[in-house]
Design a protein around this motif. Structure first.
Motif, PDB file in Angstrom:
ATOM      1  N   GLU A  64       2.058  10.190  -9.706  1.00  0.00           N
ATOM      2  CA  GLU A  64       1.289  10.405 -10.926  1.00  0.00           C
ATOM      3  C   GLU A  64       0.618  11.776 -10.923  1.00  0.00           C
ATOM      4  O   GLU A  64       0.544  12.443 -11.960  1.00  0.00           O
ATOM      5  CB  GLU A  64       0.249   9.294 -11.096  1.00  0.00           C
ATOM      6  N   ILE A  65       0.145  12.189  -9.747  1.00  0.00           N
ATOM      7  CA  ILE A  65      -0.444  13.526  -9.664  1.00  0.00           C
ATOM      8  C   ILE A  65       0.612  14.576 -10.010  1.00  0.00           C
ATOM      9  O   ILE A  65       0.370  15.495 -10.787  1.00  0.00           O
ATOM     10  CB  ILE A  65      -1.012  13.772  -8.247  1.00  0.00           C
ATOM     11  N   TRP A 123       0.831  -1.213   0.000  1.00  0.00           N
ATOM     12  CA  TRP A 123       0.000   0.000   0.000  1.00  0.00           C
ATOM     13  C   TRP A 123       0.859   1.254   0.000  1.00  0.00           C
ATOM     14  O   TRP A 123       0.451   2.308  -0.500  1.00  0.00           O
ATOM     15  CB  TRP A 123      -0.979  -0.005   1.171  1.00  0.00           C
ATOM     16  N   ARG A 139      10.401   7.041 -10.500  1.00  0.00           N
ATOM     17  CA  ARG A 139       9.816   5.887 -11.192  1.00  0.00           C
ATOM     18  C   ARG A 139      10.877   4.890 -11.642  1.00  0.00           C
ATOM     19  O   ARG A 139      10.700   3.683 -11.534  1.00  0.00           O
ATOM     20  CB  ARG A 139       8.982   6.352 -12.380  1.00  0.00           C
ATOM     21  N   PHE A 161       1.400   1.890  -3.468  1.00  0.00           N
ATOM     22  CA  PHE A 161       0.168   2.317  -4.129  1.00  0.00           C
ATOM     23  C   PHE A 161      -0.091   3.807  -3.885  1.00  0.00           C
ATOM     24  O   PHE A 161      -0.267   4.588  -4.821  1.00  0.00           O
ATOM     25  CB  PHE A 161      -1.009   1.477  -3.613  1.00  0.00           C
ATOM     26  N   VAL A 162      -0.046   4.201  -2.623  1.00  0.00           N
ATOM     27  CA  VAL A 162      -0.304   5.607  -2.288  1.00  0.00           C
ATOM     28  C   VAL A 162       0.780   6.495  -2.909  1.00  0.00           C
ATOM     29  O   VAL A 162       0.501   7.513  -3.544  1.00  0.00           O
ATOM     30  CB  VAL A 162      -0.340   5.790  -0.750  1.00  0.00           C
ATOM     31  N   MET A 164       2.760   6.000  -5.468  1.00  0.00           N
ATOM     32  CA  MET A 164       2.740   6.119  -6.924  1.00  0.00           C
ATOM     33  C   MET A 164       1.604   7.018  -7.387  1.00  0.00           C
ATOM     34  O   MET A 164       1.743   7.726  -8.374  1.00  0.00           O
ATOM     35  CB  MET A 164       2.606   4.732  -7.576  1.00  0.00           C
ATOM     36  N   ARG A 165       0.463   6.999  -6.665  1.00  0.00           N
ATOM     37  CA  ARG A 165      -0.623   7.904  -7.057  1.00  0.00           C
ATOM     38  C   ARG A 165      -0.154   9.350  -6.901  1.00  0.00           C
ATOM     39  O   ARG A 165      -0.416  10.203  -7.742  1.00  0.00           O
ATOM     40  CB  ARG A 165      -1.872   7.658  -6.211  1.00  0.00           C
ATOM     41  N   PHE A 166       0.589   9.601  -5.814  1.00  0.00           N
ATOM     42  CA  PHE A 166       1.119  10.948  -5.603  1.00  0.00           C
ATOM     43  C   PHE A 166       2.076  11.335  -6.737  1.00  0.00           C
ATOM     44  O   PHE A 166       1.991  12.439  -7.286  1.00  0.00           O
ATOM     45  CB  PHE A 166       1.837  11.014  -4.254  1.00  0.00           C
TER      46      PHE A 166
END
Lengths: 331, 401
Positions: free
Chosen positions: B237-238, B227, B276, B230-231, B233-235
């Motif tokens: 991506e933002i 997780w 990344r 997950f959290v 990578m979303r950041f």
């Protein structure tokens, strides 16, 4: 140090991984103990759970992924499964170490082998860089490397597989551990090197007085080096006995099958025996005794097909899990 | 057996040597690398190449060394950093060993980098504390011309980047000013040379910041997964979804126009791709046997992440960093062109370029062409070097192969 003292005791260990297809029961109801200065061998086919046990002791099983683990692993009066990660780090590499199957990939390609050994020494023995380096060279000499000063400065890819495994052993033995877990230590090596490596482990064991947990599928190796042997089949220990007894008169049909499938010098046979059938998939273990589909007795008997036998002591020091093993029912 | 056969030539061919051999296969790579090194030297030695103070001058029978006297603390810092970088490059990257002492630190060679950083930062602080900021406004050239002083030896380009000569402003290239003068009469060639310092240091420092952030974030996301990943990578991506250039322009509007701010802003907005890359490498490497072996030796997390995994994961990031340098130079030039960059008289390529069109009604082609070429060649050289490095470290990506 008393030879008979128990160093590590695994009690009712269960490990399972839940996947999308269902629960994989990797290890079920496994109990055994290792005495100080002795070699305990876990034998079984690939996928029977022996490496999972080794990794559970080291607490190296990957986190997450729906792993559940229960039971007790008692080492020096503490349950390894209950220790914090920080406490565990003090045990790993210091009191319990592990060597892996593939020496080629187990050494870090970017560091000189001497540095890799010295790092562990520095960490666990509070030595400065110079002393640790000297110790690393010394331990390399001990594991039978001809020019340790030179080899210590080499990168892993400059060494042969046998040399690399010697380096791995040097790394594992550098802090004089109480227990060395050897997970198929010779599988990736040539036959002649295998013997050398095993002799080396044997010698180190006598020098340091450590216990060895030998995880292997090679019965020949076990017959030479182990003191006590546990045979695993499909996540369970099916037979556990001192080496001599196990090889002289195997009680479980699976052990018998394994021994019959080995080439022997004293019996001439045209073809080796094979055990019919294949190992069941962990997701689709058969009901009852897991070996029954491949067992001549088991196929015939309803009890074998429906009720799973537990591991019971049939003579002192001999354990077996088979309804039809001699002495199983009496106790 | 086959493995031994594969190592045909020499057993002691190191990874670095292999990369160097693949890299130099292309002539263009080598040319661009030499150009990059040339720029590096130009930037380091800028005050010795273009300066309106003479090296030596004799006034009333006494010898003076105005150029050395007028070196700023920042110049000394750059020299120090350059010496340390060269030391490291020679001592470690090149295949042959140089008896400079760094190699001697055999059993802890990873601390070499930390040592270098420490030397530079401590040195910089000491220099700024102890070296006085001198500036004499004496016009040595006039003194030399009217015979008050003798024996003056001037730099190759005898103009200062901040020296204004209003009499000779907006002159096209001539034998006196090879690349012409700008709207306050400063020599364009001199400003270009000094501007290379700004451009390169913005490139290196901004990329350094973004690589450090990228490595920290990427290492944690990749190693732990689950997780956290997950959290995280979303950041990331933002962050990636925001157009960086406009973000930078917005941020610069809030901060004073300084060289340092621009470096930091470019750095903290550009780390996502590094993160990344590092994450992907860590994801791959954390399951490797040698990482398991490191864990089984009880090594602390810090050592596992940065001593054992990172050196194996850093190649793609280094390659990405060369692209990062070129894009940072480009962004800086664009910011300066738009007037958000460093404030004059500090020279910067984008700023000189903007003068060609913005002042007076005329189009001063020499003010646009030469810095434009400088930006073009520098960005191209870094891109070619980066691509060459990428192909050399990972031959599978190479198109020619």
């Amino acid at each position: 140090m008393k030879q008979d003292e128990i160093l590590l005791s695994v009690q009712k260990l269960y490990v399972s991984f839940s996947t999308e297809d269902g629960d994989i029961k990797a290890v079920q109801d496994v109990s055994f103990s290792i005495r100080k200065g002795r070699t305990f061998a876990l034998v079984g086919e690939s996928g029977c759970g022996k490496t999972t046990i080794a990794l559970s002791i080291m607490r190296l099983l990957p986190a997450g992924q729906g792993k559940t683990i229960s039971g007790e692993i008692i080492f020096e009066n503490q349950d390894l499964l209950k220790l914090s990660e920080k406490q565990m780090r003090r045990i790993r590499g210091n009191k319990i170490t592990m060597i892996f199957q593939e020496p080629t990939t187990s050494l870090n390609p970017v560091h000189k082998v001497g540095n890799q050994i010295a790092e562990a020494i520095r960490l666990h023995q509070n030595k400065n860089a110079k002393q640790a380096w000297a110790d690393a060279v010394e331990i390399l000499r001990k594991v039978g490397i001809a020019e340790p000063e030179h080899t210590a400065r080499a990168y892993p890819h400059q060494l042969s597989g046998g040399m690399q495994q010697r380096v791995m052993i040097a790394m594992a033995a550098s802090c004089k551990p109480a227990l060395l877990i050897a997970d198929e230590p010779t599988t990736a090596l040539d036959a002649t090197i295998q013997v050398q490596i095993l002799n080396l482990l044997d010698r180190l064991q006598k020098e340091i007085g450590m216990s060895i947990l030998l995880v292997t599928h090679d019965l020949g190796m076990v017959s030479e080096y182990a003191d006590v042997v546990a045979v695993m089949y499909a996540s369970r220990i099916v037979e556990k006995a001192p080496k001599g007894q196990l090889f002289a008169e195997p009680c479980h049909p699976y052990t018998r099958g394994l021994l019959q499938s080995l080439p022997r010098l004293d019996v001439s046979a045209k073809r080796l025996e094979v055990i019919p059938g294949t190992v069941p998939e962990p997701l689709y273990f058969p009901a009852g005794c897991k070996f029954h589909p491949r067992c001549p007795t088991g196929q015939k008997n309803k009890r074998c097909r429906t009720v799973e036998p537990e591991l019971r002591e049939v003579q002192s020091g001999r354990y077996v899990a088979c309804w039809y093993a001699p002495g199983y029912e009496k106790r | 057996m086959s493995k031994q056969a594969k190592e045909t030539t020499r057993l002691d061919t190191s990874y670095g040597e292999l990369i160097w051999r693949r890299f130099t296969k292309s002539r263009l790579n080598l040319v661009c690398l030499i150009f990059v090194l040339f720029l590096f030297l130009l930037a380091v030695f800028a005050p010795f190449i273009a300066n309106d103070k003479p090296f030596v001058i004799r006034i009333d029978g006494k010898l003076y060394f105005p150029l050395l006297r007028n070196l700023q603390p920042s110049d000394y810092c750059i020299f120090l950093a350059a010496v340390v970088v060269l030391w490291n490059v020679i001592g470690r990257l090149l295949p042959f060993s140089v008896p400079l002492g760094l190699r001697r630190m055999n059993h802890r060679n990873t601390s070499g980098l930390g040592l270098s950083v420490a030397i530079v930062s401590v040195g910089a602080v000491l220099i700024f504390v102890f070296v006085p900021r001198r500036f004499d406004a004496v016009d040595y050239k006039t003194m030399d011309a009217c015979g008050k002083a003798t024996g003056a030896i001037f730099a190759f380009i005898p103009y200062g980047y901040a020296r204004t000569e209003l009499a000779s402003r907006r002159q096209p290239p001539s034998s006196r000013h090879w690349l012409g003068t700008d709207d306050v009469g400063a020599d364009v060639l001199c400003r270009l040379i000094h501007g290379s310092r700004i451009s390169l240091s913005i490139g290196f420092v901004a990329v350094g910041i973004s690589v450090v952030i990228g490595i920290l974030v990427g290492a944690i996301l990749g190693y732990f997964g689950g997780w956290i990943d997950f959290v995280g990578m979303r950041f990331v991506e933002i962050m990636m979804a925001i157009p960086v250039f406009f973000l930078i322009i917005t941020i610069t509007a809030f901060f004073p126009r300084s060289f340092l701010n621009i470096m930091i802003i470019i750095g903290v907005t550009g780390w996502t791709s590094n993160a990344r890359f590092i994450r992907a490498e860590f994801f791959k490497l954390r399951k490797q046997d040698f990482v398991q072996a490191a864990v089984s030796l009880g090594l602390p997390l810090r050592s596992i992440l940065f001593r054992h995994i990172l050196p194996n994961a850093v190649a793609p990031v280094l390659v990405n960093a060369t692209f990062g340098i070129s894009s940072a130079i480009f962004i800086e030039a664009a910011l300066s062109f738009l007037g958000f960059g460093v404030a004059p008289p500090t020279p910067s390529w984008g700023q000189i370029l903007s003068l060609g069109v913005s002042t007076s009604g005329r189009f001063l082609w020499w003010l646009t062409l030469f810095p434009g070429l400088a930006i073009f060649f520098t960005v191209m050289a870094y891109n070619v070097v980066g691509e060459g490095l990428r192909d050399a470290t990972d031959p599978r990506l190479s198109k020619v192969a």
